[in-house]
Design an enzyme around this catalytic site. Structure first.
Site, short mmCIF file in Angstrom:
data_model
loop_
_atom_site.label_atom_id
_atom_site.label_comp_id
_atom_site.label_asym_id
_atom_site.label_seq_id
_atom_site.Cartn_x
_atom_site.Cartn_y
_atom_site.Cartn_z
N LYS A 114 46.63 43.27 37.07
CA LYS A 114 46.66 44.47 37.88
C LYS A 114 47.41 45.59 37.17
CE LYS A 114 46.66 42.18 42.42
NZ LYS A 114 45.48 42.85 42.98
N ARG A 145 39.86 34.44 47.55
CA ARG A 145 38.66 33.74 48.04
C ARG A 145 38.54 32.35 47.42
NH1 ARG A 145 35.03 38.56 45.89
NH2 ARG A 145 37.01 39.57 46.39
#
Length: 512
Positions: A266, A340
């Protein structure tokens, strides 16, 4: 903070010694609310020029002879609806920041009877009084210790008061653990919290480590965890409030205790906020803390897959293919789409409980923040009745969500040349393609996905966890319990009666 419920007219509230008396005054107060010296004062000020009209507008004074309180705060609550009450109480409590204020009386007796108003008032008061201190050298903050809530009839309001206190406790626990830095809220720490909750009546906790998870074949979950020195934890919690024959609601909370993005690192700005990436897990822990207090007649299972997402030499790489617990293979195209991956194995595990419904809660996608901002959580569901129930629960709890589509065409972007699916589907409709990925693992039970990436915390000067969607989930579970009550037989009598006086405290500090 201690919450206490009392029957208090405006006249009785005026005679109660306290550091501050807060009176909520609607546009149409109930009959008799203006009686006595305090009532006359409120009527006079409400019709005068000293008190600006409008929701949450206040008038305040010290040392008045008509009250025994050191300070009197009058707040406009307009129609007296729950949303109005929440804003009015938040404004009033926000004005009471003086160190010497330890006891506050909140008088709601002038308000018309509105379902949910009491719960809204307690939620606003609890939110305003919460101060994070765990990792500060000096515990500074507000000194408020007791809130006495005065209503027209404490007997008629006791059930709502009990639920409100339970939700306040759950929200505070969720906020506390989401706020803690990553080194003070590791997967092991979350497991310790769950074990502590497992000592409460009707709750049992089991914690699985890397070996047990490997035996289950949770290849997607393990892939995310393999880049971190912190061992993963898979937390399984049971609340047994109804007969064993009643199918449980399964709550699955994403527990990434810190998310660097992995190899798909990130950007540095605001990466510190990725400690909030276990907001879904924190909300499940908060719900179980609230269930321990409320003791509803329902069965609930909580599943929390928890790990860190780190970029070391063992970390999973873009292009790697892993095998999930379901047997389906996944090409990991972006390691920052890790939530996920841990959720899909937990959703497969959830099927063994033959649930009446499965709800996962996750700070899953930045795309949902773009779509809905910080007002409503994103809702996806395979079942219209479940979607409606969650939407209505969110509106009632003032913790709203908004349903987004699950058309099959959205799954086209998840196709892979090298596995059964990829873990990302491109930038367009990113929140929906993430939900479509999860849908491949849910089985036959009604399933809903709450994307709380925009609602689990606030940034900027007000940076901190919100505790959402504990309120929504508890309202939904209470609604389910009420609907099932005629057909369900509780497994055992509740070990204690609902107290009129309830204490909501921050969890015990734990060393990293």
């Amino acid at each position: 903070m201690n919450f206490e419920l009392k029957t208090l007219t405006l006249l009785q509230a005026a005679a109660t010694p306290c550091d501050a008396l807060v009176v909520l005054w609607p546009e149409q107060p109930v009959a008799g609310a203006g009686e006595g010296a305090l009532g006359e004062l409120v009527l006079r000020e409400a019709s005068g020029a000293h008190w600006e009209r409008g929701l949450a507008k206040m008038w305040s004074s010290h040392g008045l002879s008509v009250v025994k309180a050191a300070r009197l705060v009058l707040v406009h609550a307009t129609d007296g609806a729950p949303a109005s009450v929440r804003k009015a109480v938040a404004a009033a409590m926000g004005s009471l920041k003086a160190p010497g204020i330890k006891k506050v009386v909140l008088c709601l007796a002038a308000l018309p009877a509105r379902a949910g108003a009491l719960q809204a008032a307690l939620a606003a008061a609890a939110d305003s009084s919460y101060v994070y201190t765990t990792t500060k050298s000096k515990a500074t903050g507000r000194t408020l210790q007791q809130l006495v809530v005065g209503v027209a009839s404490s007997a008629q309001s006791q059930a709502e008061f009990k639920q409100a206190c339970a939700v306040a406790k759950g929200v505070e626990l969720a906020k506390e653990w989401a706020n803690r830095p990553g080194n003070h809220a590791t997967p092991t720490h979350l497991a310790d919290v769950a074990r502590k909750l497992g000592k409460a009546p009707r709750i049992k906790t089991e914690v699985l480590g890397p070996r047990e998870v490997a035996k289950l074949g949770m290849g997607a979950f393990m892939a995310v965890a393999q880049g971190s020195e912190e061992p993963l934890r898979f937390i399984v919690m049971h609340y047994n409030g109804a007969a064993k024959t009643q199918a449980p609601v399964v709550l699955v909370g994403k527990g990434i205790t810190f998310d660097t993005g992995g190899i798909s690192l990130k950007p540095a700005p605001e990466m510190d906020e990725m400690k909030f990436d276990m907001g879904g897990a924190a909300s499940v822990l908060g719900v179980f803390a609230a269930l321990a207090e409320a003791q509803p007649a329902i069965n609930v299972v909580g599943l929390i897959p928890s790990c860190e997402n780190m970029p070391d030499g063992r970390a999973v790489k873009p292009g790697d293919v892993v095998t999930s617990m379901s047997g389906q293979t996944i090409e990991i195209l972006n390691t920052d789409a890790e939530g996920r991956l841990i959720l899909c194995d937990a959703l497969t595990y959830a099927q063994r409980f033959k649930p009446r419904a499965v709800i996962d809660i996750a700070t899953l996608t930045g795309a949902c923040v773009i779509a809905l901002g910080g007002v409503r959580s994103g809702l996806f569901a395979t079942d219209d009745a479940l979607a409606t129930a969650l939407t209505q629960a969110g509106e009632a709890a003032l913790d709203p969500c908004w349903r987004l589509p699950l058309d099959d065409e959205y799954a086209e972007g998840l196709k892979s040349n090298f596995a059964d699916m990829g873990n990302v589907g491109g930038r367009p409709a990113g929140a929906i393609t993430a939900a479509k990925f999860l849908q491949k693992f849910v089985g036959e039970a009604p399933w809903a996905h709450l994307d709380i990436a925009g609602t689990a915390w606030k940034g900027g000067a007000a940076k901190g966890a919100t505790g959402r969607p504990v309120g929504l989930l508890m309202q939904y579970l209470a609604d389910v319990a009420q609907l099932a009550q005629p057909a369900a037989t509780p497994a055992a009598k509740a070990p204690r009666k609902a107290p009129v006086k309830t204490t909501v405290k921050a969890p015990v500090k734990r060393a990293a």
